[in-house]
Design a protein around this motif. Structure first.
Motif, PDB file in Angstrom:
ATOM      1  N   PHE A 164      -0.829 -35.733 -14.850  1.00  0.00           N
ATOM      2  CA  PHE A 164      -2.097 -35.503 -14.158  1.00  0.00           C
ATOM      3  C   PHE A 164      -1.721 -35.573 -12.744  1.00  0.00           C
ATOM      4  O   PHE A 164      -1.863 -34.895 -11.823  1.00  0.00           O
ATOM      5  CB  PHE A 164      -3.269 -36.202 -14.481  1.00  0.00           C
ATOM      6  N   ALA A 165      -0.936 -36.738 -12.650  1.00  0.00           N
ATOM      7  CA  ALA A 165      -0.302 -37.150 -11.136  1.00  0.00           C
ATOM      8  C   ALA A 165       0.681 -35.994 -10.472  1.00  0.00           C
ATOM      9  O   ALA A 165       0.413 -35.520  -9.592  1.00  0.00           O
ATOM     10  CB  ALA A 165       0.399 -38.432 -10.846  1.00  0.00           C
ATOM     11  N   ILE A 166       1.452 -35.528 -11.583  1.00  0.00           N
ATOM     12  CA  ILE A 166       2.301 -34.436 -11.249  1.00  0.00           C
ATOM     13  C   ILE A 166       1.773 -33.160 -10.848  1.00  0.00           C
ATOM     14  O   ILE A 166       2.048 -32.407  -9.843  1.00  0.00           O
ATOM     15  CB  ILE A 166       3.215 -33.967 -12.367  1.00  0.00           C
ATOM     16  N   ASP A 167       0.526 -32.734 -11.674  1.00  0.00           N
ATOM     17  CA  ASP A 167      -0.138 -31.528 -11.396  1.00  0.00           C
ATOM     18  C   ASP A 167      -0.947 -31.657 -10.016  1.00  0.00           C
ATOM     19  O   ASP A 167      -0.908 -30.807  -9.070  1.00  0.00           O
ATOM     20  CB  ASP A 167      -1.264 -31.356 -12.202  1.00  0.00           C
ATOM     21  N   SER A 168      -1.329 -33.112  -9.609  1.00  0.00           N
ATOM     22  CA  SER A 168      -1.810 -33.202  -8.196  1.00  0.00           C
ATOM     23  C   SER A 168      -0.849 -32.955  -7.225  1.00  0.00           C
ATOM     24  O   SER A 168      -0.855 -32.357  -6.265  1.00  0.00           O
ATOM     25  CB  SER A 168      -2.490 -34.568  -8.298  1.00  0.00           C
ATOM     26  N   ASP A 169       0.363 -33.520  -7.474  1.00  0.00           N
ATOM     27  CA  ASP A 169       1.618 -33.290  -6.438  1.00  0.00           C
ATOM     28  C   ASP A 169       1.795 -31.981  -6.177  1.00  0.00           C
ATOM     29  O   ASP A 169       1.847 -31.450  -4.912  1.00  0.00           O
ATOM     30  CB  ASP A 169       2.876 -34.210  -7.043  1.00  0.00           C
ATOM     31  N   HIS A 170       2.032 -31.003  -7.213  1.00  0.00           N
ATOM     32  CA  HIS A 170       2.164 -29.566  -7.155  1.00  0.00           C
ATOM     33  C   HIS A 170       1.071 -28.875  -6.513  1.00  0.00           C
ATOM     34  O   HIS A 170       1.192 -28.202  -5.415  1.00  0.00           O
ATOM     35  CB  HIS A 170       2.130 -29.148  -8.703  1.00  0.00           C
ATOM     36  N   GLU A 171      -0.328 -29.277  -6.613  1.00  0.00           N
ATOM     37  CA  GLU A 171      -1.226 -28.437  -5.784  1.00  0.00           C
ATOM     38  C   GLU A 171      -1.072 -28.957  -4.512  1.00  0.00           C
ATOM     39  O   GLU A 171      -1.271 -28.250  -3.398  1.00  0.00           O
ATOM     40  CB  GLU A 171      -2.634 -29.136  -6.434  1.00  0.00           C
ATOM     41  N   ALA A 172      -0.964 -30.319  -4.168  1.00  0.00           N
ATOM     42  CA  ALA A 172      -0.819 -30.604  -2.680  1.00  0.00           C
ATOM     43  C   ALA A 172       0.325 -30.125  -1.824  1.00  0.00           C
ATOM     44  O   ALA A 172       0.029 -29.495  -0.825  1.00  0.00           O
ATOM     45  CB  ALA A 172      -0.546 -32.177  -2.547  1.00  0.00           C
ATOM     46  N   ILE A 173       1.424 -29.724  -2.480  1.00  0.00           N
ATOM     47  CA  ILE A 173       2.480 -29.195  -1.852  1.00  0.00           C
ATOM     48  C   ILE A 173       2.204 -27.496  -1.883  1.00  0.00           C
ATOM     49  O   ILE A 173       2.603 -27.174  -0.620  1.00  0.00           O
ATOM     50  CB  ILE A 173       3.878 -29.197  -2.826  1.00  0.00           C
ATOM     51  N   LEU A 174       1.650 -27.067  -2.802  1.00  0.00           N
ATOM     52  CA  LEU A 174       1.108 -25.534  -2.465  1.00  0.00           C
ATOM     53  C   LEU A 174       0.247 -25.431  -1.271  1.00  0.00           C
ATOM     54  O   LEU A 174       0.360 -24.496  -0.385  1.00  0.00           O
ATOM     55  CB  LEU A 174       0.416 -25.102  -3.712  1.00  0.00           C
ATOM     56  N   ASP A 206       5.338 -30.495 -17.905  1.00  0.00           N
ATOM     57  CA  ASP A 206       4.842 -29.905 -19.057  1.00  0.00           C
ATOM     58  C   ASP A 206       5.656 -30.111 -20.064  1.00  0.00           C
ATOM     59  O   ASP A 206       5.121 -30.335 -21.175  1.00  0.00           O
ATOM     60  CB  ASP A 206       4.527 -28.285 -18.686  1.00  0.00           C
ATOM     61  N   HIS A 207       6.871 -29.821 -19.936  1.00  0.00           N
ATOM     62  CA  HIS A 207       7.806 -29.854 -21.408  1.00  0.00           C
ATOM     63  C   HIS A 207       7.911 -31.382 -21.674  1.00  0.00           C
ATOM     64  O   HIS A 207       7.931 -31.619 -22.764  1.00  0.00           O
ATOM     65  CB  HIS A 207       9.188 -29.140 -20.888  1.00  0.00           C
ATOM     66  N   ALA A 208       7.974 -32.331 -20.666  1.00  0.00           N
ATOM     67  CA  ALA A 208       7.918 -33.441 -21.107  1.00  0.00           C
ATOM     68  C   ALA A 208       6.695 -34.309 -21.883  1.00  0.00           C
ATOM     69  O   ALA A 208       6.674 -34.718 -22.584  1.00  0.00           O
ATOM     70  CB  ALA A 208       7.986 -34.630 -19.759  1.00  0.00           C
ATOM     71  N   ARG A 209       5.711 -33.544 -21.306  1.00  0.00           N
ATOM     72  CA  ARG A 209       4.416 -33.781 -22.134  1.00  0.00           C
ATOM     73  C   ARG A 209       4.433 -33.088 -23.547  1.00  0.00           C
ATOM     74  O   ARG A 209       3.929 -33.881 -24.361  1.00  0.00           O
ATOM     75  CB  ARG A 209       3.139 -32.885 -21.551  1.00  0.00           C
ATOM     76  N   ASN A 210       5.073 -32.061 -23.796  1.00  0.00           N
ATOM     77  CA  ASN A 210       5.425 -31.649 -25.267  1.00  0.00           C
ATOM     78  C   ASN A 210       6.157 -32.414 -26.020  1.00  0.00           C
ATOM     79  O   ASN A 210       5.746 -32.657 -27.219  1.00  0.00           O
ATOM     80  CB  ASN A 210       5.796 -30.193 -25.042  1.00  0.00           C
ATOM     81  N   MET A 211       7.038 -32.999 -25.420  1.00  0.00           N
ATOM     82  CA  MET A 211       7.963 -33.838 -26.091  1.00  0.00           C
ATOM     83  C   MET A 211       7.210 -35.212 -26.556  1.00  0.00           C
ATOM     84  O   MET A 211       7.426 -35.392 -27.607  1.00  0.00           O
ATOM     85  CB  MET A 211       9.190 -34.428 -25.251  1.00  0.00           C
ATOM     86  N   CYS A 212       6.292 -35.616 -25.675  1.00  0.00           N
ATOM     87  CA  CYS A 212       5.425 -36.816 -26.405  1.00  0.00           C
ATOM     88  C   CYS A 212       4.507 -36.405 -27.294  1.00  0.00           C
ATOM     89  O   CYS A 212       4.220 -37.095 -28.094  1.00  0.00           O
ATOM     90  CB  CYS A 212       4.453 -37.333 -25.016  1.00  0.00           C
ATOM     91  N   GLU A 213       4.114 -35.132 -27.126  1.00  0.00           N
ATOM     92  CA  GLU A 213       3.307 -34.866 -28.290  1.00  0.00           C
ATOM     93  C   GLU A 213       3.873 -34.760 -29.537  1.00  0.00           C
ATOM     94  O   GLU A 213       3.394 -34.900 -30.847  1.00  0.00           O
ATOM     95  CB  GLU A 213       2.656 -33.262 -27.931  1.00  0.00           C
ATOM     96  N   TYR A 214       5.060 -34.419 -29.575  1.00  0.00           N
ATOM     97  CA  TYR A 214       6.093 -34.315 -30.842  1.00  0.00           C
ATOM     98  C   TYR A 214       6.164 -35.669 -31.448  1.00  0.00           C
ATOM     99  O   TYR A 214       6.122 -35.920 -32.581  1.00  0.00           O
ATOM    100  CB  TYR A 214       7.361 -33.620 -30.647  1.00  0.00           C
ATOM    101  N   THR A 215       6.257 -36.489 -30.553  1.00  0.00           N
ATOM    102  CA  THR A 215       6.711 -38.094 -30.993  1.00  0.00           C
ATOM    103  C   THR A 215       5.348 -38.629 -31.663  1.00  0.00           C
ATOM    104  O   THR A 215       5.465 -39.202 -32.669  1.00  0.00           O
ATOM    105  CB  THR A 215       6.919 -38.845 -29.677  1.00  0.00           C
ATOM    106  N   ILE A 216       4.095 -38.384 -31.117  1.00  0.00           N
ATOM    107  CA  ILE A 216       2.925 -38.731 -31.732  1.00  0.00           C
ATOM    108  C   ILE A 216       2.776 -37.914 -33.109  1.00  0.00           C
ATOM    109  O   ILE A 216       2.600 -38.605 -34.220  1.00  0.00           O
ATOM    110  CB  ILE A 216       1.770 -38.205 -30.879  1.00  0.00           C
ATOM    111  N   TYR A 217       3.052 -36.630 -33.096  1.00  0.00           N
ATOM    112  CA  TYR A 217       3.243 -35.897 -34.362  1.00  0.00           C
ATOM    113  C   TYR A 217       4.138 -36.614 -35.484  1.00  0.00           C
ATOM    114  O   TYR A 217       3.723 -37.064 -36.772  1.00  0.00           O
ATOM    115  CB  TYR A 217       3.533 -34.629 -34.038  1.00  0.00           C
ATOM    116  N   LEU A 218       5.152 -36.878 -34.968  1.00  0.00           N
ATOM    117  CA  LEU A 218       6.349 -37.333 -35.824  1.00  0.00           C
ATOM    118  C   LEU A 218       5.712 -38.748 -36.479  1.00  0.00           C
ATOM    119  O   LEU A 218       5.749 -39.000 -37.634  1.00  0.00           O
ATOM    120  CB  LEU A 218       7.594 -38.017 -35.191  1.00  0.00           C
ATOM    121  N   VAL A 219       5.318 -39.771 -35.762  1.00  0.00           N
ATOM    122  CA  VAL A 219       4.799 -41.000 -36.131  1.00  0.00           C
ATOM    123  C   VAL A 219       3.605 -40.947 -36.882  1.00  0.00           C
ATOM    124  O   VAL A 219       3.354 -41.633 -37.975  1.00  0.00           O
ATOM    125  CB  VAL A 219       4.725 -42.163 -35.016  1.00  0.00           C
ATOM    126  N   LYS A 220       2.425 -40.209 -36.453  1.00  0.00           N
ATOM    127  CA  LYS A 220       1.182 -40.399 -36.809  1.00  0.00           C
ATOM    128  C   LYS A 220       0.991 -38.992 -37.906  1.00  0.00           C
ATOM    129  O   LYS A 220      -0.340 -38.997 -38.605  1.00  0.00           O
ATOM    130  CB  LYS A 220       0.279 -40.261 -35.861  1.00  0.00           C
TER     131      LYS A 220
END
Length: 244
Positions: A164-174, A206-220
């Motif tokens: 979420f902070a990264i998305d805010s950074d992106h919008e501010a730079i734009l 976004d890709h890093a977020r995807n990786m985290c979702e796979y980690t949750i899927y793996l364990v849970k």
């Protein structure tokens, strides 16, 4: 904190095969993290030598993806994994795809650094905000890899929050870049490069977020894509009925 360990099969060779795959993913992740770090440095400092090294190393990232993918297919065919073992292979295949795409984005940033070197160097202060954003993205990628290595779904959720902070950074730079371009049309080319670099960094998040979702899927054993953060956290921390 919750973490899982691979292993416990009657076949020690099978355990070793799974450990090997995970270690190769982490090695690939380390290379991609270095690629992104160097690409950002090259873009901000105008270092063409580092930028060239990033573009040349992209083939190593691709080679990692192919070799790990082939190893996963071999394990699927020979071992016919089930339950968490199967989820591990699925998570690995998806994770290396995201890592390869992050590598491509690092390469794109490096190529922009090479292109900028051919013209007048923009004022360094113009890169201040993208440097802050870039460092945040690199931290997010590192933490996503760490959550995968420890198979820690709670840590993975904490990494997702960083997006979420990264998305805010992106919008501010734009917004900032549009202002600079309106003030002086001579800034348009430079600001477009910074805009494209910021977009690439946002995609890395976004890709890093995807990786985290796979980690949750793996364990849970739960698919947490396309759900809100509160529900994702409940699944990761085991407060939802029916979680595995």
């Amino acid at each position: 904190m919750e973490s899982k360990r691979i292993g416990g099969h009657y076949s020690h060779r099978y355990d070793s095969e799974l450990e090997e795959v995970v270690n190769r993913v982490l090695a690939m992740g380390g290379l991609v993290e270095a690629q992104l770090t160097n690409a950002l440095r090259a873009f901000i400092e105008g270092d063409t030598q580092v930028a060239q090294e990033v573009t040349e190393n992209d083939a190593r990232v691709n080679s990692f993806e192919v070799s790990i993918d082939e190893r996963c297919v071999e394990i699927l065919a020979r071992r016919q994994p089930a339950a968490m073992d199967l989820r591990l292979i699925v998570a690995v295949i998806k994770t290396i795809t995201d890592l390869e795409r992050i590598g491509d984005l690092a390469g794109a940033i490096a190529r922009m650094a090479l292109r900028q070197a051919e013209g007048d160097r923009p004022r360094k202060q113009l890169f201040r905000d993208i440097e802050t954003m870039g460092n945040r993205v690199i931290t997010m990628l590192h933490d996503a890899l760490d959550a995968f290595a420890r198979m820690d779904p709670a840590a993975a959720v904490n990494v997702v929050r960083q997006d979420f902070a990264i998305d805010s950074d992106h919008e501010a730079i734009l917004r900032q870049n549009v202002t600079f371009m309106m003030e002086d049309s001579r800034n348009i080319g430079r600001m477009l490069d910074i805009t494209y670099a910021a977009r690439a960094l946002e995609r890395v998040g976004d890709h890093a977020r995807n990786m985290c979702e796979y980690t949750i899927y793996l364990v849970k054993g739960r698919d947490v894509r396309h759900i809100d953060l509160k529900e994702m956290e409940a699944i990761a921390t085991g407060t939802v009925p029916g979680e595995k």
